[in-house]
Design an enzyme around this catalytic site. Structure first.
Site, PDB file in Angstrom:
ATOM      1  N   ASP A  11     -40.610  13.776 -14.746  1.00  0.00           N
ATOM      2  CA  ASP A  11     -39.352  13.029 -14.810  1.00  0.00           C
ATOM      3  C   ASP A  11     -38.226  14.005 -14.488  1.00  0.00           C
ATOM      4  OD1 ASP A  11     -37.425  11.166 -15.179  1.00  0.00           O
ATOM      5  OD2 ASP A  11     -37.953  10.650 -17.242  1.00  0.00           O
ATOM      6  N   ASP A 105     -37.420   9.188  -9.127  1.00  0.00           N
ATOM      7  CA  ASP A 105     -37.423  10.462  -9.859  1.00  0.00           C
ATOM      8  C   ASP A 105     -38.532  10.567 -10.905  1.00  0.00           C
ATOM      9  OD1 ASP A 105     -36.367   8.481 -11.499  1.00  0.00           O
ATOM     10  OD2 ASP A 105     -35.088   9.865 -12.588  1.00  0.00           O
ATOM     11  N   GLU A 106     -39.527   9.713 -10.830  1.00  0.00           N
ATOM     12  CA  GLU A 106     -40.532   9.670 -11.896  1.00  0.00           C
ATOM     13  C   GLU A 106     -41.884   9.302 -11.318  1.00  0.00           C
ATOM     14  OE1 GLU A 106     -41.024   7.468 -16.263  1.00  0.00           O
ATOM     15  OE2 GLU A 106     -39.437   6.870 -14.884  1.00  0.00           O
TER      16      GLU A 106
END
Length: 552
Positions: A11, A105-106
């Site tokens: 993350d 983003d993860e």
């Protein structure tokens, strides 16, 4: 459950805001908020400096401005975020063929499928190397969680924030999860948490002690049984490289409530066309058309219609959405509209009548567009060009000063700070909004640039011995030089609502971070967690978590 912590969850830390700080040297260490800047805007991501003041993702921007008026409020630059995300995902695919992206983003990664030794020391070494590679390639930081299940890996990455790594050893899950709030478990939202609270269940340990039968009674068989397994630390979900979308939809929130029925219908038609564009881009078709209407009082209605077969025909979706809109009363005012398609398939139901109608509609639309273009050309010849609107945070290029970004605009002027990711804080200049030398630019790379790049195109800072850029024109005061130990000169406009939106008529002064103390640097010491957790190079937990594509 696996016997080794071979599932990795990455993350990125405050992704959007961190990318903006990396791109804009003058904002580093200062509060930055990325999201909608209008009266009804919503915070997408807040930097850790802004979170100190209580600013959070999904918070109305107006509320964020009251809590942190000196922050820099910027418009999202998704082109940059996608570029950085592609670089990060490329690094993840080097670790394993099984990468499950959750947002920009993860992502989850199955290290075992990549041939990593199922050993705690080995997977920790991989996680640490990944963090170093991300920092080297993007200039940003990410938090890594490692565990034997997806749920636990995500919890570990939350514990590692910001810029840390946490390993949860298999067999210690219940000891770690026990004291955590029930909202920690996947699938527990506000409604489920309230149901459990009324039953006296507040923590994960209390959820496990309640037993499966009690949870099924409270929540239903599927949800109750699944929640009980999660409370025991059981999560058998595999890492899936391709996540099959269940629906495709688009929606818009309007700055002023729509009361004109004709305008509402036109907006639904526009949204239906956008939805079909996304549908076709994904190579899919859908069987069920859904509309979403949020009224002036925040009450939200949805209506759906199931067609005879899957379709990606814009005319069919528009007509279905229009029929559904006729079932909704919009006289009080509409705040939000959305159109979606569910029941996705990989084929399209052939409909000759729909095809003919579509071709006829396309011809009519082309004729309307031609007439509109002719009318616009006539109006442009009779009227002067309207000033361009420059949104805070967007990239620009000036013929003389090079690359920079918009700090704010109002009363016919636009303020630009000329700096690049590899430079120090740059100078500020103000221009007329219709200055022919100023034009929109493209995002610069966060790393890899510098004075050796193409200065003519990027506006990169000059090297030693190169003359300083031309001074500002007559009547424009030069900013005071920076003195070591003193804050950066206060840039105009940022720090208060955009004058174009607030209607004040004059640019409001302000400085991102001015008058506020930056939070203490995060500790680089290993995280102190229960004995069930093995932490390596983790920062102090509890400082907040980064957010996903629609929340971080």
């Amino acid at each position: 459950m696996r016997r080794a912590p071979t599932i990795l969850h990455l993350d990125m830390d405050a992704f959007f805001a961190a990318a903006e700080q990396a791109a804009k040297p003058s904002l580093r260490g200062k509060p930055v908020v990325v999201g909608g800047i209008g009266p009804r805007g919503v915070v997408s991501t807040a930097s850790y400096e802004a979170r100190v003041f209580g600013v959070r993702s999904a918070m109305p921007t107006a509320q964020a401005r009251r809590r942190c008026p000196n922050a820099a409020y910027l418009t999202p630059r998704f082109t940059l975020y996608r570029q950085v995300s592609d670089q990060v995902m490329e690094l993840l695919h080097e670790l394993s063929p099984l990468v499950e992206p959750l947002s920009l983003d993860e992502a989850f990664v199955d290290l075992e499928a990549g041939g990593v030794e199922p050993d705690t020391a080995a997977v920790r070494a991989v996680g640490e190397r990944l963090r170093r590679d991300i920092a080297r390639k993007t200039g940003l930081t990410g938090s890594v969680g490692l565990a034997g299940a997806k749920m636990l890996a995500k919890i570990a990455s939350e514990q590692a924030k910001p810029d840390g790594l946490v390993v949860i050893e298999p067999g210690t899950e219940r000891e770690l999860l026990g004291p955590m709030t029930v909202r920690t478990l996947p699938g527990v939202g506000p409604a489920t948490a309230e149901t459990l609270r009324r039953a006296g269940i507040h923590t994960v340990a209390e959820t496990a002690e309640a037993g499966e039968a009690e949870l099924v009674r409270l929540l239903g068989r599927a949800h109750g049984a699944g929640l009980y397994a999660m409370a025991l630390g059981r999560d058998e979900r595999p890492v899936v490289a391709e996540r099959d979308a269940k629906s495709i939809s688009v929606e818009d929130t309007f700055e002023v409530d729509l009361t004109d029925r004709t305008r509402v219908r036109a907006e639904v038609t526009r949204l239906a066309d956008r939805c079909v564009q996304r549908l076709r881009a994904a190579g899919r078709s859908g069987r069920t058309v859904v509309i979403k209407v949020r009224n002036y009082d925040f009450s939200t209605l949805t209506r759906s219609e199931t067609l005879r077969g899957p379709t990606d025909d814009p005319g069919v979706v528009r007509e279905a959405a229009a029929r559904l809109l006729d079932l909704v009363d919009t006289t009080g005012g509409v705040r939000l509209l959305g159109v979606g398609v569910t029941g996705l398939a990989d084929f399209t139901q052939e409909d000759l009548f729909a095809q003919l109608a579509t071709e006829k509609a396309a011809e009519e639309e082309a004729e309307r567009e031609r007439r509109a273009a002719d009318e616009a050309a006539r109006m442009a010849a009779d009227e002067p060009e309207r000033p361009r609107r420059w949104l805070p945070g967007l990239d620009v290029v000036h013929d003389e000063h090079g690359a920079g970004w918009v700090q704010g605009s109002g009363v016919g002027r636009v303020t630009v700070r000329f700096e690049q990711p590899w430079s120090g804080p740059g100078r500020v200049r103000t221009f007329p909004v219709d200055d022919p030398a100023l034009r929109p630019g493209e995002p610069l790379p966060l790393v890899g640039g510098g004075p050796e790049g193409d200065r003519k195109d990027t506006g990169a800072p000059p090297g030693p011995g190169t003359p300083d850029p031309a001074p500002p024109g007559p009547g424009t005061p030069d900013p005071a030089p920076s003195v070591p130990g003193t804050p950066d000169p206060a840039p105009p406009v940022l720090g208060s609502p955009d004058p174009d939106l607030s209607g004040t008529g004059t640019p409001a002064p302000g400085l991102p971070g001015a008058g506020t103390s930056a939070p203490a640097p995060q500790s680089s010491a290993p995280a102190t967690l229960p004995n069930s957790v093995s932490a390596g190079a983790a920062s102090e937990p509890g400082t907040g978590s980064g957010a996903g594509m629609s929340r971080r």
